[in-house]
Scaffold this motif. Structure first.
Motif, mmCIF file in Angstrom:
data_model
loop_
_atom_site.group_PDB
_atom_site.id
_atom_site.type_symbol
_atom_site.label_atom_id
_atom_site.label_comp_id
_atom_site.label_asym_id
_atom_site.label_seq_id
_atom_site.Cartn_x
_atom_site.Cartn_y
_atom_site.Cartn_z
ATOM 1 N N UNK A 102 0.841 -1.200 0.000
ATOM 2 C CA UNK A 102 0.000 0.000 0.000
ATOM 3 C C UNK A 102 0.880 1.256 0.000
ATOM 4 N N UNK A 125 1.364 3.957 -2.925
ATOM 5 C CA UNK A 125 0.934 5.316 -2.580
ATOM 6 C C UNK A 125 2.071 6.316 -2.865
ATOM 7 N N UNK A 156 1.776 14.075 -0.071
ATOM 8 C CA UNK A 156 0.559 13.447 -0.584
ATOM 9 C C UNK A 156 -0.086 14.275 -1.691
ATOM 10 N N UNK A 157 0.500 15.408 -2.033
ATOM 11 C CA UNK A 157 -0.098 16.340 -3.009
ATOM 12 C C UNK A 157 -1.480 16.794 -2.552
ATOM 13 N N UNK A 158 -1.686 16.830 -1.243
ATOM 14 C CA UNK A 158 -3.032 17.062 -0.711
ATOM 15 C C UNK A 158 -3.622 18.374 -1.236
ATOM 16 N N UNK A 159 -4.761 18.254 -1.885
ATOM 17 C CA UNK A 159 -5.487 19.440 -2.351
ATOM 18 C C UNK A 159 -4.891 20.134 -3.562
ATOM 19 N N UNK A 160 -3.827 19.577 -4.115
ATOM 20 C CA UNK A 160 -3.157 20.276 -5.224
ATOM 21 C C UNK A 160 -3.720 19.900 -6.589
ATOM 22 N N UNK A 161 -4.620 18.917 -6.616
ATOM 23 C CA UNK A 161 -5.130 18.385 -7.887
ATOM 24 C C UNK A 161 -5.622 19.430 -8.870
ATOM 25 N N UNK A 162 -6.581 20.285 -8.451
ATOM 26 C CA UNK A 162 -7.103 21.267 -9.407
ATOM 27 C C UNK A 162 -6.010 22.180 -9.965
ATOM 28 N N UNK A 220 -15.244 9.337 1.215
ATOM 29 C CA UNK A 220 -14.283 10.449 1.292
ATOM 30 C C UNK A 220 -14.275 11.219 -0.027
ATOM 31 N N UNK A 258 -5.672 6.119 -3.238
ATOM 32 C CA UNK A 258 -5.515 7.169 -2.221
ATOM 33 C C UNK A 258 -4.589 8.271 -2.745
ATOM 34 N N UNK A 301 -6.260 12.062 -2.860
ATOM 35 C CA UNK A 301 -5.861 13.143 -1.937
ATOM 36 C C UNK A 301 -5.608 14.486 -2.625
ATOM 37 N N UNK A 316 -7.178 15.784 -4.870
ATOM 38 C CA UNK A 316 -8.439 16.413 -5.260
ATOM 39 C C UNK A 316 -9.353 16.705 -4.078
ATOM 40 N N UNK A 317 -8.825 16.512 -2.881
ATOM 41 C CA UNK A 317 -9.619 16.836 -1.692
ATOM 42 C C UNK A 317 -9.591 18.344 -1.476
#
Lengths: 368, 465
Positions: free
Chosen positions: A34, A38, A197-203, B201, B446, B450, B452-453
């Motif tokens: 995992x 990840x 984690x690239x958290x929130x960076x997608x857009x 989520x 995951x 993440x 796209x959160x």
């Protein structure tokens, strides 16, 4: 350290409890798979599309990346560097001495040592062919950061694993502050996790991949001057307010200058620099064949006392301008746009002075 | 504490690990009760007292009802439970609303009335746990279940943290028997539940919270939105509220499942409904079935003639609207749904179209539901008319603003996914995978999810109900 202790306890309970229900080996294998997938995907995304910086630093970096083989010298530092060194003028001044040097100013508002180190590494990663000199502003390595900027794209951006390591080592030395060391560590750990984690960076990642980088008018103006922009040329109420601060409170400015004058001759605090990190940085420059010149530009914003770094041999080249008595013109109230930054006119004067101070290093460089 | 917050993950990790580490079922329940109280106290510890008042009183009433008192005494006991639970709910949720409405009505008739509002904070989840405790007392009163002797079991039934603040509304007769069982970690379908949690989520953090950036301006300043943007904003609100609430439910079901407890499905592809009647069989199933069993049926349901059936439906849906919030917009939303349910009954529409797939019926139902969401989300009744006017191009104030293609694509993507995937489909596939394949796919998923959160901590919409 309470939270970390809880976390450790939770993990151990988790492992123990899971192992009751499944083969511990299989569980470990699956957890590793995992994590591996990840990390592989997260880091793969970062390699393909870097974390969006979302600031003028990022604009500067993108510009430099596109023109990386055109520059011989780069300035790294805070807004003090940003507003003090004028690349076009430096080129003109040096050309009078027969030296053709093109420079780029990477200075950015609020740039601290950790971010600066990250930016230096990113810059050198682009393998700029002509780059032979880096002028690096010396700042303290205070690991405490304001909550105001927490989790902004720029803050997250520089939280690499190396930066986190530098934070931890600085934290060990830094004297107690209002914020507990564990809180400061968690603050940076969370930023690091966001980055990992690239958290929130997608857009933003998608937007930057689709549209590329677009510059605002003011950024275009700044980039056309190779990274320099005078505060007088900035637009926006914020800058006008900053201009007023020195006019409204000349006594405070005087106090700051006096404080700076009085500290001359005192011994420097030992905690202000992360010497290991600076040594790493110097080695990095050296390995890339770049001469690093560390500077302390004129400022009243509690500049670090840098002489011990030179004495100890941590840095080889040092230029300091934090002496109101030696450089009275740079500390006269009329020379300052606000408490910390020179006016456009004084920045020109300072750049001319700096060109002269730089000459010996350049002559060394060319072997003359 | 939100399910999408990092501190919840830490909290759950501790709760889960210690829970399975304990071998005694009684101690496991004590641990879960403690965790549930900590979970609620993380929002506001003072309101724990309300949960405990409901718990103690309804447990006591349940015990007294189990001693076979006379019919009169039983009725009195039931009334005490109803008055206490609905009284607390009324004071905290509806007092100011009814007071203001009474003052406004008086002023319409020329009476010079003034009133002091209480300005009470609405305790999170009060509507949910109130309905849960009421269902217990009513079931015991009706003789449909035996009162539990265990105070611990009852307290845990009321406060069980996965569903405490936003449902699903759990029935005592479903949950209390599960507390008697000794759960085994070996029987937990981890892959299915972890997949369900991730789906929840995604719905909440990647869908609902992200589309809020488009939805909020449309409802905050409807006069500035063009017809196209209003349509997009309203449609995305339908996505937002579904993602928010069903996402929460998915995560709640997954968390409960990881602790060995089964909660019922709360959403069953509601936007695939072929009639409004069908919609209410798919949307917030635990609430609609609660209203059916504890209000509609006692009122006579459909057994007392056509007119009475229609009246019962209307009453139920006005109250259902009020349950969602103390504002006339919610009442209008309830009336809107009630009206269409009545219409479907009158023309026999709901029954005939639910038997087969009919895209036109789905589209028609979606239109009705979409209009309903305008009332549900608008700041005031006046603004809801303005938004509806914008949608049909009637409002004079309809402003400019082009539809953002990216968000329109998000909407299309949602429609496609909602149409193609049935609840449980992905979870079943995940359960069939070898564990190492699942670990690899889950890690990949995951890592993709993440980024796209949404980064701000947006509260769950249903917390306010």
């Amino acid at each position: 350290m309470k939270v970390e202790a809880n976390l450790l306890q939770a993990v151990s309970y988790f492992a123990l409890s899971i192992s009751k229900g499944a083969s511990p080996l299989a569980l470990c294998r699956d957890l590793l798979i995992f994590l591996a997938f990840f990390l592989l995907v997260s880091q793969g995304v970062q390699r393909l599309v870097p974390w969006p910086g979302g600031s003028e630093i990022e604009s500067k970096f993108r510009h430099f990346e596109e023109h990386k083989d055109e520059y011989d010298l780069v300035f790294f530092g805070s807004s003090i560097t940003y507003r003090s060194f004028i690349p076009n003028l430096l080129q003109d001044e040096l050309s009078r001495s027969g030296i053709d040097i093109r420079s780029f100013n990477f200075g950015g508002p609020g740039m601290r040592s950790f971010e600066q180190d990250h930016l230096i590494r990113r810059t050198l990663d682009t393998a700029p062919e002509r780059l032979s000199i880096a002028v690096v502003e010396l700042r303290d390595w205070n690991p405490s950061f304001s909550e105001k900027n927490a989790f902004t794209k720029r803050m997250v951006h520089w939280h690499s694993t190396r930066s986190l390591g530098q934070i931890i080592s600085s934290l060990r030395k830094w004297p107690p502050t209002k914020t507990a060391p564990s809180d400061t560590f968690l603050y940076h750990l969370r930023h690091w996790l966001w980055k990992m984690t690239n958290f929130g960076a997608g857009p933003d990642i998608i937007a930057s991949a689709l549209r590329g980088t677009s510059h605002s008018d003011i950024e275009v103006k700044m980039l056309s001057q190779h990274g320099y922009l005078a505060l007088e040329d900035e637009t926006g109420e914020l800058y006008l307010e900053r201009k007023r601060e020195i006019l409204d409170d000349p006594a405070e400015y005087k106090r700051r200058v006096t404080r700076l004058t009085q500290r001359q001759g005192r011994s420097a605090p030992t905690h202000q620099f992360n010497e290991d990190a600076i040594r790493d940085q110097v080695a990095l420059f050296s390995n890339a064949g770049i001469q690093a010149i560390y500077v302390v530009p004129p400022s009243t914003k509690n500049p670090p006392m840098a002489q011990p770094l030179l004495d100890k041999g941590v840095v080889e080249n040092l230029l300091t301008y934090d002496h109101p008595t030696r450089f009275p013109r740079y500390y006269a109230p009329e020379s300052h746009f606000d408490f910390n930054h020179l006016t456009k006119e004084m920045a020109q004067n300072f750049t001319q002075r700096f060109a002269k101070d730089l000459l010996p290093f350049l002559l060394n460089e060319t072997g003359e | 504490m939100l399910f999408v917050e990092s501190r919840f993950f830490l909290f759950f990790l501790v709760a889960f690990s210690v829970y399975w580490f304990i071998s005694s079922q009684a101690w496991r329940k004590r641990w879960l009760l403690l965790c549930s109280n900590v979970f609620y106290a993380a929002w506001d510890w003072r309101f724990l007292s309300l949960i405990w008042i409901s718990t103690v009183v309804d447990y006591g009433i349940g015990r007294l009802l189990s001693q076979n008192p006379s019919r009169g005494k039983s009725k009195i006991l039931l009334m005490v439970s109803l008055l206490l639970n609905l009284g607390i709910l009324g004071v905290f949720k509806y007092f100011d609303f009814f007071l203001e409405s009474a003052v406004a009505l008086g002023q319409e008739f020329g009476l010079d009335l003034t009133a002091s509002r209480l300005h009470l904070v609405l305790p999170v989840g009060i509507s949910f746990y109130t309905f849960q405790t009421l269902s217990y007392t009513i079931d015991v009163y009706r003789g449909q279940m035996r009162a539990t002797k265990s105070f611990l079991d009852f307290a845990l039934f009321v406060a069980f943290f996965p569903q405490l603040v936003a449902g699903p509304i759990v029935r005592a007769r479903d949950f209390l028997p599960q507390l008697k069982l000794h759960h085994s970690l070996r029987k937990i379908p981890f892959r299915r539940l972890l997949t369900l949690f991730l789906i929840g989520y995604v719905k909440k953090a990647c869908l609902a919270d992200q589309v809020a950036t488009v939805v909020d301006p449309v409802f905050a300043s409807p006069e500035l939105a063009s017809t196209g943007m209003t349509w997009l904003g309203v449609s995305l609100y339908a996505v937002q509220i579904y993602g928010d609430f069903s996402g929460y439910s998915d995560m709640a079901i997954a968390c409960a499942g990881l602790l060995g407890y089964e909660l019922r499905l709360n959403f069953n592809s509601p936007y695939r409904a072929r009639s409004v009647t069908d919609f209410w069989r798919r949307w917030h199933i635990s609430l609609s079935s609660w209203f059916r069993d504890y209000l509609y049926v006692p009122l006579g349901g459909n057994q007392r003639g056509r007119l009475r059936t229609l009246a019962n439906l209307s009453i139920v849906f006005v109250l259902c609207g009020l349950w969602h919030g103390a504002a006339w917009t919610f009442v209008l939303w309830g009336i809107h749904h009630g009206l269409f349910l009545v219409l479907e009954r009158l023309i026999g529409f709901g029954r005939s179209v639910t038997r087969k797939t009919n895209p036109l019926a789905i589209l028609n139902t979606s239109g009705v539901v979409l209009v309903g969401w305008v009332f549900f989300r608008a700041e005031s009744v006046g603004e809801s008319w303005l938004i509806l006017g914008n949608m049909i191009g009637l409002a004079k104030s309809a402003g400019s603003g082009s539809v953002e293609l990216g968000w329109a694509l998000v909407l299309v993507g949602f429609i496609v996914a909602h149409s193609c995937l049935r609840p449980g489909q992905l979870e079943e596939k995940a359960e069939r995978l070898p564990s190492w394949t699942f670990a690899a796919l889950y890690g990949t998923a995951v890592a993709i999810v993440l980024p796209f959160a949404a980064t701000g901590d947006q509260p769950f919409i249903y917390f306010q109900f």
